[in-house]
Scaffold this active site. Structure first.
Site, PDB file in Angstrom:
ATOM      1  N   ASP A  27      -0.781  38.042  83.114  1.00  0.00           N
ATOM      2  CA  ASP A  27       0.144  39.170  83.104  1.00  0.00           C
ATOM      3  C   ASP A  27       0.348  39.606  84.558  1.00  0.00           C
ATOM      4  O   ASP A  27      -0.151  40.647  84.992  1.00  0.00           O
ATOM      5  CB  ASP A  27      -0.428  40.303  82.244  1.00  0.00           C
ATOM      6  CG  ASP A  27      -0.647  39.855  80.809  1.00  0.00           C
ATOM      7  OD1 ASP A  27       0.334  39.797  80.057  1.00  0.00           O
ATOM      8  OD2 ASP A  27      -1.789  39.515  80.441  1.00  0.00           O
ATOM      9  N   LEU A  38     -10.216  38.642  71.171  1.00  0.00           N
ATOM     10  CA  LEU A  38     -10.677  38.028  72.419  1.00  0.00           C
ATOM     11  C   LEU A  38     -10.687  36.507  72.328  1.00  0.00           C
ATOM     12  O   LEU A  38     -11.000  35.925  71.294  1.00  0.00           O
ATOM     13  CB  LEU A  38     -12.069  38.556  72.770  1.00  0.00           C
ATOM     14  CG  LEU A  38     -12.148  40.077  72.931  1.00  0.00           C
ATOM     15  CD1 LEU A  38     -13.580  40.502  73.272  1.00  0.00           C
ATOM     16  CD2 LEU A  38     -11.172  40.588  73.990  1.00  0.00           C
ATOM     17  N   HIS A  39     -10.316  35.880  73.428  1.00  0.00           N
ATOM     18  CA  HIS A  39     -10.275  34.422  73.535  1.00  0.00           C
ATOM     19  C   HIS A  39     -10.826  34.034  74.903  1.00  0.00           C
ATOM     20  O   HIS A  39     -11.238  34.903  75.687  1.00  0.00           O
ATOM     21  CB  HIS A  39      -8.847  33.912  73.322  1.00  0.00           C
ATOM     22  CG  HIS A  39      -7.810  34.587  74.180  1.00  0.00           C
ATOM     23  ND1 HIS A  39      -7.815  34.502  75.559  1.00  0.00           N
ATOM     24  CD2 HIS A  39      -6.755  35.395  73.869  1.00  0.00           C
ATOM     25  CE1 HIS A  39      -6.793  35.185  76.050  1.00  0.00           C
ATOM     26  NE2 HIS A  39      -6.138  35.760  75.045  1.00  0.00           N
ATOM     27  N   HIS A  76      -9.881  36.084  78.044  1.00  0.00           N
ATOM     28  CA  HIS A  76     -10.702  37.287  78.227  1.00  0.00           C
ATOM     29  C   HIS A  76     -12.115  36.884  78.675  1.00  0.00           C
ATOM     30  O   HIS A  76     -12.728  37.576  79.496  1.00  0.00           O
ATOM     31  CB  HIS A  76     -10.816  38.067  76.924  1.00  0.00           C
ATOM     32  CG  HIS A  76      -9.508  38.513  76.327  1.00  0.00           C
ATOM     33  ND1 HIS A  76      -8.974  37.928  75.209  1.00  0.00           N
ATOM     34  CD2 HIS A  76      -8.641  39.491  76.693  1.00  0.00           C
ATOM     35  CE1 HIS A  76      -7.832  38.537  74.896  1.00  0.00           C
ATOM     36  NE2 HIS A  76      -7.601  39.480  75.793  1.00  0.00           N
ATOM     37  N   SER A 128      -3.429  36.295  72.659  1.00  0.00           N
ATOM     38  CA  SER A 128      -3.732  36.771  71.308  1.00  0.00           C
ATOM     39  C   SER A 128      -2.545  36.545  70.380  1.00  0.00           C
ATOM     40  O   SER A 128      -2.702  36.473  69.164  1.00  0.00           O
ATOM     41  CB  SER A 128      -4.086  38.255  71.340  1.00  0.00           C
ATOM     42  OG  SER A 128      -5.102  38.473  72.304  1.00  0.00           O
TER      43      SER A 128
HETATM   44  P1  AMP Z   1      -4.829  41.776  76.517  1.00  0.00           P
HETATM   45  O1  AMP Z   1      -5.978  41.892  75.580  1.00  0.00           O
HETATM   46  O2  AMP Z   1      -3.806  40.770  76.095  1.00  0.00           O
HETATM   47  O3  AMP Z   1      -4.259  43.113  76.916  1.00  0.00           O
HETATM   48  O4  AMP Z   1      -5.433  41.160  77.845  1.00  0.00           O
HETATM   49  C1  AMP Z   1      -6.542  41.743  78.487  1.00  0.00           C
HETATM   50  C2  AMP Z   1      -6.712  41.098  79.818  1.00  0.00           C
HETATM   51  O5  AMP Z   1      -6.935  39.704  79.658  1.00  0.00           O
HETATM   52  C3  AMP Z   1      -5.471  41.253  80.706  1.00  0.00           C
HETATM   53  O6  AMP Z   1      -5.891  41.523  82.035  1.00  0.00           O
HETATM   54  C4  AMP Z   1      -4.833  39.897  80.596  1.00  0.00           C
HETATM   55  O7  AMP Z   1      -4.058  39.546  81.728  1.00  0.00           O
HETATM   56  C5  AMP Z   1      -6.037  38.991  80.481  1.00  0.00           C
HETATM   57  N1  AMP Z   1      -5.674  37.723  79.861  1.00  0.00           N
HETATM   58  C6  AMP Z   1      -4.990  37.538  78.707  1.00  0.00           C
HETATM   59  N2  AMP Z   1      -4.782  36.229  78.486  1.00  0.00           N
HETATM   60  C7  AMP Z   1      -5.329  35.564  79.532  1.00  0.00           C
HETATM   61  C8  AMP Z   1      -5.436  34.189  79.906  1.00  0.00           C
HETATM   62  N3  AMP Z   1      -4.922  33.210  79.152  1.00  0.00           N
HETATM   63  N4  AMP Z   1      -6.075  33.879  81.054  1.00  0.00           N
HETATM   64  C9  AMP Z   1      -6.588  34.868  81.836  1.00  0.00           C
HETATM   65  N5  AMP Z   1      -6.530  36.173  81.539  1.00  0.00           N
HETATM   66  C10 AMP Z   1      -5.906  36.522  80.420  1.00  0.00           C
END
Ligand code: AMP
Length: 280
Positions: free
Chosen positions: A147, A30-31, A34, A183
């Site tokens: 995304d 998580l960043h 998220h 990530s």
């Molecule tokens: P992930 O863990 O990469 O599957 O992402 C989980 C959720 O966080 C998804 O809905 C992504 O679109 C969102 N997300 C990932 N990176 C970002 C970002 N930089 N800004 C906003 N939402 C993000």
């Protein structure tokens, strides 16, 4: 904060949870991107749930799945600090006790861009999102515009299959130099990290052209691709201009569009996009 890994435990917890329940599905690591989704959920919900699950069926390359980061203890600290009420962190055997036979296919929206270059990816995404919705039973679920095609796929799935969950899109969180948080950024070498902001620069060039009245998608794409070509480390997989609902490439820009790119930097694949509309 509850941390649950079993579906049965989750259902017991869920039965008592106060509504509305806001849900943020993630693959962990998580960043602040998220974090923004969690904050939006927190502001609008009595209860906030986060899932952390690296979903094997959405990875079209086994190596990408293997090396995907899994810092669960850090992720739980992150969620605690953001006021999350419960984290659902199942192991793969809990989600897929036998080979999955039922899948969600969202056609058309998945024809281009990510859907074209990552065969099976959105089938895996739509399937796990529907499974998570069936387990978590949220009132609202939060997805990042980072995304954009995934967001369009989830919106369409929910509409077409009458899933009673409201989908909320959240703007992309970026580093100060413009690089979208991901990530996968932790895989970049220092040199690759230094080059990476050019992706957003190229998208911004495209957005500026569109805002200033350029309606030819190929002219806009040429300008953005020229900027990407100035970085020899980049291998551009696609740069596309598509409508936001159906994610179909457009030739003439007449309304709101998404300019999206996928770029390889060494062995890391980065995606980013911007939304923009022609000035009237
Ligand atoms: P992930 O863990 O990469 O599957 O992402 C989980 C959720 O966080 C998804 O809905 C992504 O679109 C969102 N997300 C990932 N990176 C970002 C970002 N930089 N800004 C906003 N939402 C993000």
């Amino acid at each position: 904060m509850q941390v649950l890994s079993r579906i049965a435990e989750w259902r017991t917890w869920r039965a008592e949870a106060r509504r509305p329940l806001g849900f943020v599905p993630t693959m962990g690591a998580l960043h602040a991107g998220h974090g923004r989704l969690i904050d939006e959920a927190r502001a609008a919900s009595a209860t906030v749930a986060v899932s952390v699950f690296v979903n094997p069926i959405q990875f079209n390359q086994p190596a990408d799945f293997e090396r995907y980061p899994r810092p669960l203890a850090d992720d739980l600290d992150f969620c605690r600090a953001r006021g999350v009420d419960a984290v659902f962190a199942p192991i793969a055997d809990e989600m897929y006790p036998q080979p999955q036979a039922a899948f969600v296919e969202v056609s058309r929206v998945t024809d281009h861009m990510e859907g074209r270059f990552r065969p099976g990816h959105f089938r895996g995404v739509a399937t796990v999102v529907l499974k998570l919705f069936q387990i978590v039973e949220p009132d609202r679920a939060y997805f990042g515009e980072k995304d954009a095609q995934q967001l369009a796929v989830v919106r369409r799935m929910v509409r077409d299959l009458n899933v009673p969950v409201e989908i909320v899109g959240v703007p992309t969180v970026r580093e100060p130099d413009g690089l979208a948080l991901s990530s996968r950024n932790r895989h970049l070498s220092p040199e690759e990290r230094a080059a990476a902001p050019r992706i957003y620069e190229a998208l911004s060039i495209a957005a500026a052209r569109i805002a200033s009245g350029e309606f030819s998608a190929s002219a806009v794409k040429s300008a953005a691709l020229a900027h990407l070509a100035s970085e020899p480390r980049f291998k551009v997989e696609y740069l596309e201009i598509a409508d936001e609902q159906e994610m179909q490439p457009v030739e003439r820009i007449a309304g709101p569009v998404c300019v999206a790119a996928a770029v390889w930097l060494g062995s890391t694949r980065l995606i980013d996009n911007v939304r923009c509309a022609p000035s009237r």
